[in-house]
Design a protein around this motif. Structure first.
Motif, PDB file in Angstrom:
ATOM      1  N   LYS A  50       3.645  26.641  73.414  1.00 15.61           N
ATOM      2  CA  LYS A  50       2.995  27.613  74.313  1.00 15.61           C
ATOM      3  C   LYS A  50       2.053  28.554  73.586  1.00 15.61           C
ATOM      4  O   LYS A  50       1.111  29.082  74.159  1.00 15.61           O
ATOM      5  CB  LYS A  50       4.081  28.409  75.049  1.00 15.61           C
ATOM      6  CG  LYS A  50       4.873  27.565  76.044  1.00 15.61           C
ATOM      7  CD  LYS A  50       6.104  28.274  76.523  1.00 15.61           C
ATOM      8  CE  LYS A  50       7.193  28.296  75.473  1.00 15.61           C
ATOM      9  NZ  LYS A  50       7.692  26.949  75.148  1.00 15.61           N
ATOM     10  N   HIS A  53      -0.352  19.423  79.905  1.00 14.12           N
ATOM     11  CA  HIS A  53       0.615  20.471  80.214  1.00 14.12           C
ATOM     12  C   HIS A  53       1.925  20.308  79.449  1.00 14.12           C
ATOM     13  O   HIS A  53       2.585  21.300  79.130  1.00 14.12           O
ATOM     14  CB  HIS A  53       0.877  20.477  81.717  1.00 14.12           C
ATOM     15  CG  HIS A  53       1.393  21.778  82.232  1.00 14.12           C
ATOM     16  ND1 HIS A  53       0.786  22.986  81.974  1.00 14.12           N
ATOM     17  CD2 HIS A  53       2.488  22.077  83.005  1.00 14.12           C
ATOM     18  CE1 HIS A  53       1.464  23.958  82.555  1.00 14.12           C
ATOM     19  NE2 HIS A  53       2.489  23.430  83.180  1.00 14.12           N
ATOM     20  N   LEU A  65      -4.708  22.752  73.445  1.00 13.21           N
ATOM     21  CA  LEU A  65      -3.801  22.023  74.329  1.00 13.21           C
ATOM     22  C   LEU A  65      -3.957  20.513  74.176  1.00 13.21           C
ATOM     23  O   LEU A  65      -2.984  19.780  74.265  1.00 13.21           O
ATOM     24  CB  LEU A  65      -4.037  22.430  75.787  1.00 13.21           C
ATOM     25  CG  LEU A  65      -3.928  23.923  76.117  1.00 13.21           C
ATOM     26  CD1 LEU A  65      -3.953  24.138  77.620  1.00 13.21           C
ATOM     27  CD2 LEU A  65      -2.693  24.545  75.492  1.00 13.21           C
ATOM     28  N   SER A  89      -2.780  33.345  71.950  1.00 11.46           N
ATOM     29  CA  SER A  89      -2.935  32.248  71.006  1.00 11.46           C
ATOM     30  C   SER A  89      -4.100  32.460  70.042  1.00 11.46           C
ATOM     31  O   SER A  89      -4.266  31.704  69.091  1.00 11.46           O
ATOM     32  CB  SER A  89      -3.126  30.926  71.757  1.00 11.46           C
ATOM     33  OG  SER A  89      -4.285  30.963  72.563  1.00 11.46           O
ATOM     34  N   HIS A  92       1.329  21.846  76.254  1.00 13.30           N
ATOM     35  CA  HIS A  92       1.347  23.301  76.356  1.00 13.30           C
ATOM     36  C   HIS A  92       2.767  23.850  76.415  1.00 13.30           C
ATOM     37  O   HIS A  92       3.077  24.854  75.768  1.00 13.30           O
ATOM     38  CB  HIS A  92       0.561  23.733  77.589  1.00 13.30           C
ATOM     39  CG  HIS A  92       0.636  25.201  77.860  1.00 13.30           C
ATOM     40  ND1 HIS A  92       0.298  26.146  76.917  1.00 13.30           N
ATOM     41  CD2 HIS A  92       1.028  25.901  78.962  1.00 13.30           C
ATOM     42  CE1 HIS A  92       0.470  27.360  77.416  1.00 13.30           C
ATOM     43  NE2 HIS A  92       0.917  27.233  78.658  1.00 13.30           N
ATOM     44  N   GLU A 114      -6.545  22.053  80.695  1.00 11.53           N
ATOM     45  CA  GLU A 114      -5.224  22.572  81.051  1.00 11.53           C
ATOM     46  C   GLU A 114      -4.254  21.474  81.482  1.00 11.53           C
ATOM     47  O   GLU A 114      -3.051  21.712  81.582  1.00 11.53           O
ATOM     48  CB  GLU A 114      -5.358  23.603  82.166  1.00 11.53           C
ATOM     49  CG  GLU A 114      -6.159  24.832  81.794  1.00 11.53           C
ATOM     50  CD  GLU A 114      -5.481  25.675  80.727  1.00 11.53           C
ATOM     51  OE1 GLU A 114      -4.243  25.787  80.742  1.00 11.53           O
ATOM     52  OE2 GLU A 114      -6.202  26.219  79.877  1.00 11.53           O
ATOM     53  N   ASP A 171     -10.461  18.801  75.641  1.00 12.66           N
ATOM     54  CA  ASP A 171      -9.970  20.163  75.840  1.00 12.66           C
ATOM     55  C   ASP A 171     -11.127  21.133  75.634  1.00 12.66           C
ATOM     56  O   ASP A 171     -11.359  21.641  74.538  1.00 12.66           O
ATOM     57  CB  ASP A 171      -8.827  20.455  74.860  1.00 12.66           C
ATOM     58  CG  ASP A 171      -8.219  21.834  75.038  1.00 12.66           C
ATOM     59  OD1 ASP A 171      -8.670  22.584  75.931  1.00 12.66           O
ATOM     60  OD2 ASP A 171      -7.285  22.166  74.288  1.00 12.66           O
ATOM     61  N   HIS A 200      -0.729  34.176  76.427  1.00 11.73           N
ATOM     62  CA  HIS A 200      -0.015  33.619  75.278  1.00 11.73           C
ATOM     63  C   HIS A 200      -0.466  34.153  73.927  1.00 11.73           C
ATOM     64  O   HIS A 200       0.138  33.816  72.903  1.00 11.73           O
ATOM     65  CB  HIS A 200      -0.137  32.094  75.289  1.00 11.73           C
ATOM     66  CG  HIS A 200       0.550  31.449  76.453  1.00 11.73           C
ATOM     67  ND1 HIS A 200       1.921  31.428  76.591  1.00 11.73           N
ATOM     68  CD2 HIS A 200       0.048  30.824  77.556  1.00 11.73           C
ATOM     69  CE1 HIS A 200       2.245  30.808  77.709  1.00 11.73           C
ATOM     70  NE2 HIS A 200       1.120  30.432  78.319  1.00 11.73           N
ATOM     71  N   HIS A 257      -5.331  32.663  80.424  1.00  9.40           N
ATOM     72  CA  HIS A 257      -4.223  31.817  79.979  1.00  9.40           C
ATOM     73  C   HIS A 257      -3.969  31.898  78.472  1.00  9.40           C
ATOM     74  O   HIS A 257      -2.913  32.325  78.034  1.00  9.40           O
ATOM     75  CB  HIS A 257      -4.483  30.363  80.390  1.00  9.40           C
ATOM     76  CG  HIS A 257      -3.292  29.475  80.181  1.00  9.40           C
ATOM     77  ND1 HIS A 257      -3.402  28.114  80.003  1.00  9.40           N
ATOM     78  CD2 HIS A 257      -1.968  29.752  80.108  1.00  9.40           C
ATOM     79  CE1 HIS A 257      -2.197  27.597  79.847  1.00  9.40           C
ATOM     80  NE2 HIS A 257      -1.315  28.567  79.899  1.00  9.40           N
ATOM     81  N   ARG A 258      -4.945  31.496  77.698  1.00  8.59           N
ATOM     82  CA  ARG A 258      -4.673  31.336  76.267  1.00  8.59           C
ATOM     83  C   ARG A 258      -4.738  32.660  75.502  1.00  8.59           C
ATOM     84  O   ARG A 258      -3.971  32.855  74.544  1.00  8.59           O
ATOM     85  CB  ARG A 258      -5.642  30.316  75.665  1.00  8.59           C
ATOM     86  CG  ARG A 258      -5.625  28.992  76.439  1.00  8.59           C
ATOM     87  CD  ARG A 258      -6.343  27.879  75.723  1.00  8.59           C
ATOM     88  NE  ARG A 258      -6.716  26.807  76.662  1.00  8.59           N
ATOM     89  CZ  ARG A 258      -7.144  25.614  76.323  1.00  8.59           C
ATOM     90  NH1 ARG A 258      -7.277  25.303  75.050  1.00  8.59           N
ATOM     91  NH2 ARG A 258      -7.463  24.717  77.240  1.00  8.59           N
TER      92      ARG A 258
END
Length: 341
Positions: A288, A281, A293, A97, A284, A278, A301, A95, A90-91
């Protein structure tokens, strides 16, 4: 396909209404009945059979409970759910990040492979599409088509998923059907994951996906027998399944909105607890690109805590966080002195 929303992540998303505090959720509709009457492809049946089998085997978990098996399940849930899905898939991959060395990036991504939610190429492609077309007909999993469709039923409709994620590109359907090791795949090639498709590691995982969880299952059975297999594979995977799927469903229906995102995303604290952070949201969807988060000190988190630790020891670099100006621009009646403490 439209250009990726990721290219615009640094820019605040305009609100759908001038007064965001008066936003009304989009009308919810039931999934069309034709979903059950449609033709199920081999991929759809394969995914449905695997998920059903995992759930059925969980019935035997109480009869095979041992503390070592329980500890294995918890340990693997942290490895595959926290390091694999949350931090890597995800991160980091979806993204970007933060950045980590390639050896660590591949290690974390391989952890995610064993969560049985798809290989990095397919997972990231679907997730990027979700952000690009959030809560519209092009969204792969939105509750505008009903709770269960957003929660799990979307996994069993590969043709519709393909039309949403990669409508312009086609590939060899028979080749995909014959490859029994493909799992959450699509019938056409997406165009929004070129950064992953250029890397040999991710192409290899895509082609051999199911071999890796099967190998883990064999190791667990060899080491600890049926208890390790049921708890370390079935119970652990089902828990990760639903904690992730609740982000798609619950966090687009119930919770709090603190930011002008123009979609249905919500902050839900109990989903945040079960999904390593997560559940925040709405945070997020507002930012994004952010590696963090849980933006408030009380928003737990776990994913951010690990990333922050990696940053402190010098392994994580280019860690992205929302700027105060961006936060203030999207805030809904949120005083400046509460931002990102």
């Amino acid at each position: 396909m439209h250009r990726l929303l990721l290219e615009e992540e640094g820019k605040p998303r305009p609100a759908l209404l001038t007064d965001a505090s008066k936003q009304e959720p989009k009308e919810m509709v039931k999934p069309p009945r034709s979903f059950w009457r449609r033709k199920w492809t081999k991929l759809d049946k394969r995914v449905a059979h695997v998920i059903l089998l995992l759930h059925l085997l969980c019935i035997f978990a109480p009869f095979h409970f041992t503390w070592p098996a329980f500890r294995v399940a918890v340990t693997l849930q942290i490895i595959t759910g926290l390091f694999g899905m949350t931090i890597s898939y995800h991160r980091n991959l979806a993204h970007k990040s933060f950045q980590i060395p390639k050896w660590l990036e591949y290690l974390f991504a391989y952890c995610g492979v064993h969560a049985l939610q798809g290989d990095p190429i397919d997972w990231v492609s679907t997730h990027r599409c979700h952000h690009q077309f959030v809560d519209t007909e092009r969204d792969p999993h939105s509750p505008i088509q009903g709770f269960w469709m957003s929660h799990i039923m979307w996994l069993f409709d590969s043709y519709t998923l393909t039309d949403k994620v990669s409508p312009k590109y086609s590939s060899n359907l028979q080749k995909i059907e014959k490859n029994m090791f493909v799992y959450f795949s699509k019938y056409r090639k997406p165009e929004n994951v070129g950064d992953l498709e250029r890397q040999t590691f991710y192409r290899f995982i895509h082609k051999t996906y199911l071999l890796h969880p099967i190998a883990l299952a064999a190791i667990l059975y060899t080491v600890g027998g049926v208890p390790f297999l049921i708890w370390g594979m079935c119970v652990r995977i089902v828990v990760i399944f639903h904690s992730t799927f609740m982000v798609n469903s619950v966090c687009h229906m119930w919770g709090q909105q603190h930011w002008r995102t123009g979609d249905l995303s919500r902050n839900n604290w109990w989903v945040g607890l079960t999904s390593f952070g997560e559940g925040w949201h709405n945070n997020h969807h507002a930012f994004k690109y952010s590696a963090r988060l849980g933006l408030e000190w009380w928003q737990l988190d776990a994913g951010w805590y690990v990333i922050r630790f990696l940053q402190v020891i010098g392994l994580a670099t280019d860690v992205k966080l929302p700027s105060p100006a961006h936060m203030q621009a999207l805030a809904l009646n949120k005083p400046e002195d509460h931002l990102l403490k």
